[in-house]
Design a protein around this motif. Structure first.
Motif, mmCIF file in Angstrom:
data_model
loop_
_atom_site.group_PDB
_atom_site.id
_atom_site.type_symbol
_atom_site.label_atom_id
_atom_site.label_comp_id
_atom_site.label_asym_id
_atom_site.label_seq_id
_atom_site.Cartn_x
_atom_site.Cartn_y
_atom_site.Cartn_z
ATOM 1 N N GLU A 33 0.804 -1.222 0.000
ATOM 2 C CA GLU A 33 0.000 0.000 0.000
ATOM 3 C C GLU A 33 0.836 1.271 0.000
ATOM 4 O O GLU A 33 0.434 2.281 -0.570
ATOM 5 C CB GLU A 33 -0.943 0.009 1.204
ATOM 6 N N LEU A 34 1.988 1.237 0.651
ATOM 7 C CA LEU A 34 2.827 2.429 0.718
ATOM 8 C C LEU A 34 3.906 2.427 -0.363
ATOM 9 O O LEU A 34 4.711 3.340 -0.440
ATOM 10 C CB LEU A 34 3.449 2.552 2.116
ATOM 11 N N GLN A 35 3.896 1.386 -1.184
ATOM 12 C CA GLN A 35 4.771 1.253 -2.340
ATOM 13 C C GLN A 35 6.250 1.457 -1.996
ATOM 14 O O GLN A 35 6.949 2.253 -2.610
ATOM 15 C CB GLN A 35 4.323 2.208 -3.442
ATOM 16 N N ILE A 36 6.705 0.708 -1.009
ATOM 17 C CA ILE A 36 8.112 0.726 -0.634
ATOM 18 C C ILE A 36 8.765 -0.497 -1.252
ATOM 19 O O ILE A 36 8.285 -1.614 -1.082
ATOM 20 C CB ILE A 36 8.272 0.682 0.900
ATOM 21 N N ASP A 37 9.849 -0.280 -1.979
ATOM 22 C CA ASP A 37 10.569 -1.412 -2.556
ATOM 23 C C ASP A 37 12.032 -1.053 -2.750
ATOM 24 O O ASP A 37 12.457 0.053 -2.425
ATOM 25 C CB ASP A 37 9.931 -1.877 -3.870
ATOM 26 N N GLY A 38 12.796 -2.002 -3.235
ATOM 27 C CA GLY A 38 14.199 -1.776 -3.521
ATOM 28 C C GLY A 38 14.992 -1.318 -2.316
ATOM 29 O O GLY A 38 14.824 -1.824 -1.210
ATOM 30 N N THR A 43 16.376 -0.305 3.512
ATOM 31 C CA THR A 43 16.680 0.688 4.536
ATOM 32 C C THR A 43 15.593 0.718 5.605
ATOM 33 O O THR A 43 15.889 0.806 6.800
ATOM 34 C CB THR A 43 16.836 2.085 3.898
ATOM 35 N N PHE A 44 14.333 0.628 5.189
ATOM 36 C CA PHE A 44 13.215 0.608 6.127
ATOM 37 C C PHE A 44 13.367 -0.556 7.101
ATOM 38 O O PHE A 44 13.241 -0.384 8.316
ATOM 39 C CB PHE A 44 11.883 0.502 5.382
ATOM 40 N N MET A 45 13.632 -1.743 6.579
ATOM 41 C CA MET A 45 13.754 -2.917 7.435
ATOM 42 C C MET A 45 14.964 -2.811 8.360
ATOM 43 O O MET A 45 14.894 -3.207 9.521
ATOM 44 C CB MET A 45 13.827 -4.194 6.593
ATOM 45 N N GLU A 46 16.058 -2.270 7.861
ATOM 46 C CA GLU A 46 17.250 -2.093 8.693
ATOM 47 C C GLU A 46 16.962 -1.100 9.830
ATOM 48 O O GLU A 46 17.326 -1.339 10.982
ATOM 49 C CB GLU A 46 18.402 -1.599 7.831
ATOM 50 N N ALA A 65 10.498 -8.178 0.296
ATOM 51 C CA ALA A 65 10.077 -6.918 -0.318
ATOM 52 C C ALA A 65 11.077 -6.304 -1.275
ATOM 53 O O ALA A 65 10.757 -5.350 -1.945
ATOM 54 C CB ALA A 65 9.752 -5.907 0.787
ATOM 55 N N ILE A 66 12.255 -6.811 -1.322
ATOM 56 C CA ILE A 66 13.282 -6.187 -2.146
ATOM 57 C C ILE A 66 13.213 -6.761 -3.555
ATOM 58 O O ILE A 66 13.236 -7.958 -3.747
ATOM 59 C CB ILE A 66 14.688 -6.436 -1.557
ATOM 60 N N SER A 67 13.130 -5.866 -4.517
ATOM 61 C CA SER A 67 13.089 -6.346 -5.909
ATOM 62 C C SER A 67 14.150 -5.658 -6.735
ATOM 63 O O SER A 67 14.730 -4.699 -6.388
ATOM 64 C CB SER A 67 11.723 -6.088 -6.502
#
Length: 67
Positions: A33-38, A43-46, A65-67
């Motif tokens: 929904e928040l369109q976080i990727d790559g 960085t978000f997960m870290e 989630a990383i593409s």
């Protein structure tokens, strides 16, 4: 249901890290929904791991989630 203090802390963290433009709830699908990727997702997960002291030794960003 009122979110617990931890839930509220997580919601605040997500809101802050995603720019605060979208409403974040306990049901929000963060990456979809928040369109976080790559690199943003990595960085978000870290940051999440560091903020909440989560052991993510088994986390493989390529698998999620990383593409």
């Amino acid at each position: 249901m009122t979110p617990s203090q931890l839930e509220q802390a997580v919601l605040s963290f997500v809101q802050l890290r995603t720019g605060g433009d979208s409403s974040v709830t306990l049901n929000t699908l963060i990456f979809d929904e928040l369109q976080i990727d790559g690199l943003d997702a990595y960085t978000f997960m870290e940051d999440f791991m560091n903020e909440f002291d989560v052991d993510m030794s088994g986390y493989d960003p390529e698998r999620y989630a990383i593409s």
